[in-house]
Design an enzyme around this catalytic site. Structure first.
Site, PDB file in Angstrom:
ATOM      1  CD  GLU A  92      10.823  -6.911  29.139  1.00 31.10           C
ATOM      2  OE1 GLU A  92      11.580  -6.221  29.843  1.00 31.10           O
ATOM      3  OE2 GLU A  92      10.456  -6.586  28.003  1.00 31.10           O
ATOM      4  CB  CYS A 105      14.041  -6.354  38.535  1.00 27.42           C
ATOM      5  SG  CYS A 105      12.970  -4.958  38.116  1.00 27.42           S
ATOM      6  CB  CYS A 112       2.732  -0.058  32.726  1.00 26.94           C
ATOM      7  SG  CYS A 112       2.674   1.195  34.034  1.00 26.94           S
ATOM      8  CB  CYS A 116       6.783   6.884  32.732  1.00 27.05           C
ATOM      9  SG  CYS A 116       6.009   6.869  34.368  1.00 27.05           S
ATOM     10  CB  CYS A 119       8.872   3.653  31.069  1.00 21.40           C
ATOM     11  SG  CYS A 119       8.674   1.939  31.605  1.00 21.40           S
ATOM     12  CB  CYS A 333      11.007  -1.980  32.540  1.00 21.99           C
ATOM     13  SG  CYS A 333      11.812  -2.227  34.112  1.00 21.99           S
TER      14      CYS A 333
END
Length: 346
Positions: A92, A105, A112, A116, A119, A333
């Site tokens: 993205e 961005c 990832c 977190c 997220c 995100c």
């Protein structure tokens, strides 16, 4: 034979590749111009290059050129892209319009592994790192689509930039090169969840970019609950690394602080945060979180964000509230990528 991404080479690295192919030195700058200034996506477009060289490049290399899989535009002008890469993976990229220019961005990884809790990017784990040319291509593709120049970059999309350190450093060299799109380091912000050894490595580079630390909590109990990386690098170690970074680079650090209802938004937490970063001259960016499906967290209300900001200001901390952009287009995100993945499941 597996092809190599030619747009991932810095100018110096590209010169080495072409020298090994027996090409004169000036060819490297010409080809770099085609890739990173004229933004071509086909070798055949390099009209000043010998056909024999182009055939050789076509045989051994490819140019990163993501395809727009999905495009969403918000009422506020924010544009979000789901890009499909050459290997079929999706990432993205978001373009945000401000009065000082267009900010993009970018993602630095497919997925990832930082985990977190608030997220969407991390919910399916990390697939792979992005190469330098793939990160740059996000900017080029977005710039072509909107027909306007991109002037600022934030490395704050899918992925942890410092978990892909070498590729990100090459990307920064490419994107800031006067021979390319020449986006200055002072217009670039790199956000990290706090990988302490890599913060020290970054400090050694003495780059003029802005380092943003995703802090989100002022103590270990609270931060570990939100961010598993804190178990490896506790708050005290992270802040010590930030102070070292400032001493080495002379650059001010920005702290990102996502406001989560009933978790990190109390007056007592504001006082603890102010005490933690006292004397750093740091800036705190308060972020009303975008809602994420599957996350236990929800955004605190606007009035409480304002109270939190005022308290920090009274305690001598420079704090601003980030403009909330793209909430109507899944701008948090990882959300668009996850939605697309669900649609592709049989």
């Amino acid at each position: 034979m597996q092809k190599t991404c030619i747009s991932s080479y810095t100018l110096e690295q590209l010169a080495e590749q072409l020298k090994a192919m027996g090409q004169p030195a000036f060819r490297a700058k010409q080809i770099f111009h085609w890739l990173h200034q004229k933004l071509v996506t086909e070798f055949s477009a390099m009209t000043d290059q010998p056909k024999a060289l182009l055939a050789k490049l076509e045989e051994e290399y490819y140019i990163a050129a993501p395809v727009i899989q999905r495009r969403q535009q918000s009422r506020d002008g924010t544009v979000k892209y789901l890009f499909r890469l050459a290997d079929g993976n999706c990432i993205e990229t978001v373009v945000m319009r401000y009065n000082y220019g267009n900010t993009v961005c970018v993602s630095t990884q497919v997925g990832c592994r930082m985990g977190c809790r608030f997220c969407a990017s991390t919910q399916a784990g990390r697939v792979r790192n992005l190469e330098a040319g793939e990160i740059a291509a996000e900017i080029y593709a977005a710039q072509k689509d909107i027909g306007e120049r991109i002037s600022h970059i934030v490395l704050m999309g899918i992925g942890e930039p410092l978990d892909n350190f070498d590729n990100v450093m090459d990307f920064l060299t490419i994107i800031s090169s006067p021979e390319g799109v020449n986006i200055g380091m002072r217009n670039i912000s790199l956000s990290t969840c706090g990988i302490v050894p890599q913060i020290d490595r970054l400090a050694e580079k003495k780059l003029q970019l802005t380092l943003s630390i995703s802090l989100h909590a002022p103590n270990n109990a609270m931060r570990s609950q939100m961010m598993p990386v804190n178990d490896a690098y506790p708050v005290e170690e992270l802040i010590a690394a930030c102070r070292r970074y400032q001493k080495v680079t002379g650059r001010r650090i920005s702290f990102e602080y996502s406001m989560v209802r009933g978790v990190n938004d109390s007056p007592a937490t504001a006082k603890e945060l102010a005490k933690l970063i006292r004397g750093m001259g740091a800036h705190v960016n308060l972020i009303p979180i975008n809602p994420v499906d599957g996350s236990p967290y929800s955004a605190t209300d606007a009035e409480n964000v304002k109270r939190f900001q005022n308290m920090l200001t009274e305690l001598g901390v420079n704090a601003t509230v980030r403009r909330r952009l793209g909430s109507d287009i899944s701008a948090a995100c990882g959300q668009l990528r996850r939605e697309a993945a669900k649609e592709e499941q049989p």
